[in-house]
Write a protein that holds these residues in place. Structure first.
Motif, PDB file in Angstrom:
ATOM      1  N   LEU A  51      -7.972   5.383  -9.696  1.00 24.29           N
ATOM      2  CA  LEU A  51      -8.909   5.951  -8.727  1.00 24.29           C
ATOM      3  C   LEU A  51      -8.481   7.380  -8.450  1.00 24.29           C
ATOM      4  O   LEU A  51      -7.328   7.745  -8.690  1.00 24.29           O
ATOM      5  CB  LEU A  51      -8.850   5.184  -7.404  1.00 24.29           C
ATOM      6  N   TRP A  52      -9.385   8.162  -7.898  1.00 26.46           N
ATOM      7  CA  TRP A  52      -9.069   9.543  -7.506  1.00 26.46           C
ATOM      8  C   TRP A  52      -9.356   9.728  -6.030  1.00 26.46           C
ATOM      9  O   TRP A  52     -10.331   9.192  -5.509  1.00 26.46           O
ATOM     10  CB  TRP A  52      -9.909  10.530  -8.316  1.00 26.46           C
ATOM     11  N   ASP A 111      -3.026   4.624  -8.776  1.00 29.73           N
ATOM     12  CA  ASP A 111      -3.017   3.405  -9.587  1.00 29.73           C
ATOM     13  C   ASP A 111      -3.769   2.315  -8.817  1.00 29.73           C
ATOM     14  O   ASP A 111      -3.403   1.993  -7.682  1.00 29.73           O
ATOM     15  CB  ASP A 111      -1.574   2.987  -9.856  1.00 29.73           C
ATOM     16  N   ARG A 112      -4.825   1.759  -9.412  1.00 30.74           N
ATOM     17  CA  ARG A 112      -5.612   0.726  -8.722  1.00 30.74           C
ATOM     18  C   ARG A 112      -4.772  -0.501  -8.380  1.00 30.74           C
ATOM     19  O   ARG A 112      -4.943  -1.096  -7.316  1.00 30.74           O
ATOM     20  CB  ARG A 112      -6.788   0.270  -9.595  1.00 30.74           C
ATOM     21  N   ALA A 113      -3.887  -0.889  -9.286  1.00 27.36           N
ATOM     22  CA  ALA A 113      -3.119  -2.122  -9.096  1.00 27.36           C
ATOM     23  C   ALA A 113      -2.118  -2.020  -7.949  1.00 27.36           C
ATOM     24  O   ALA A 113      -1.929  -2.983  -7.200  1.00 27.36           O
ATOM     25  CB  ALA A 113      -2.398  -2.500 -10.397  1.00 27.36           C
ATOM     26  N   THR A 114      -1.492  -0.864  -7.802  1.00 28.58           N
ATOM     27  CA  THR A 114      -0.439  -0.728  -6.784  1.00 28.58           C
ATOM     28  C   THR A 114      -0.889   0.054  -5.559  1.00 28.58           C
ATOM     29  O   THR A 114      -0.232  -0.016  -4.515  1.00 28.58           O
ATOM     30  CB  THR A 114       0.780  -0.004  -7.377  1.00 28.58           C
TER      31      THR A 114
END
Length: 129
Positions: A51-52, A111-114
């Motif tokens: 993501l940004w 980071d989308r996951a973290t």
């Protein structure tokens, strides 16, 4: 340097009491054109992974655009990222051929996951430089 361009026509709700596009709308359009560029140029696996977020906007309001006046929005990234951040340039040109708004925005990758900010991977940057 890769550029991305789209045409935007203001909706009636975008026009303020002075009869032109409201300043807050220009900020929304900056995000819209940046997102459209990301979705058009990024690898689909990168779209799923990152993501940004905007960390800074610098906007110069140089002219007005009224109801029904389409603008050409052009965006580009002129320099390589610095760590997690890079600067995106945007110029909105009116039907008279003059730049009405120009902006430089600084974005950071997440980071989308973290949910954590990370250094922009080289293969992500390569799609835009």
């Amino acid at each position: 340097m890769q550029t991305y361009e789209l045409v935007i026509t203001p909706a009636p709700a975008d026009i303020d009491e002075l009869g032109h596009v409201n300043n807050a709308v220009w900020v929304r359009w900056i995000q819209d054109v940046a997102t459209a560029h990301w979705l058009a140029a990024a690898d689909p696996t990168h779209i799923d992974a990152y993501l940004w977020v905007v960390v800074r906007h610098e906007i110069d309001y140089l002219g007005n655009v009224g109801a029904g006046d389409a603008v050409s929005a052009r965006t580009w990234i002129a320099e390589p990222p610095r760590g997690a951040r890079f600067d995106r340039h945007v110029a909105f040109t009116g039907p008279d051929g003059k730049v009405k708004v120009r902006a430089k925005t600084t974005w950071a990758i997440v980071d989308r996951a973290t949910g954590r900010v990370l250094r922009v991977p080289a293969d992500v940057a390569a799609r835009f430089i």
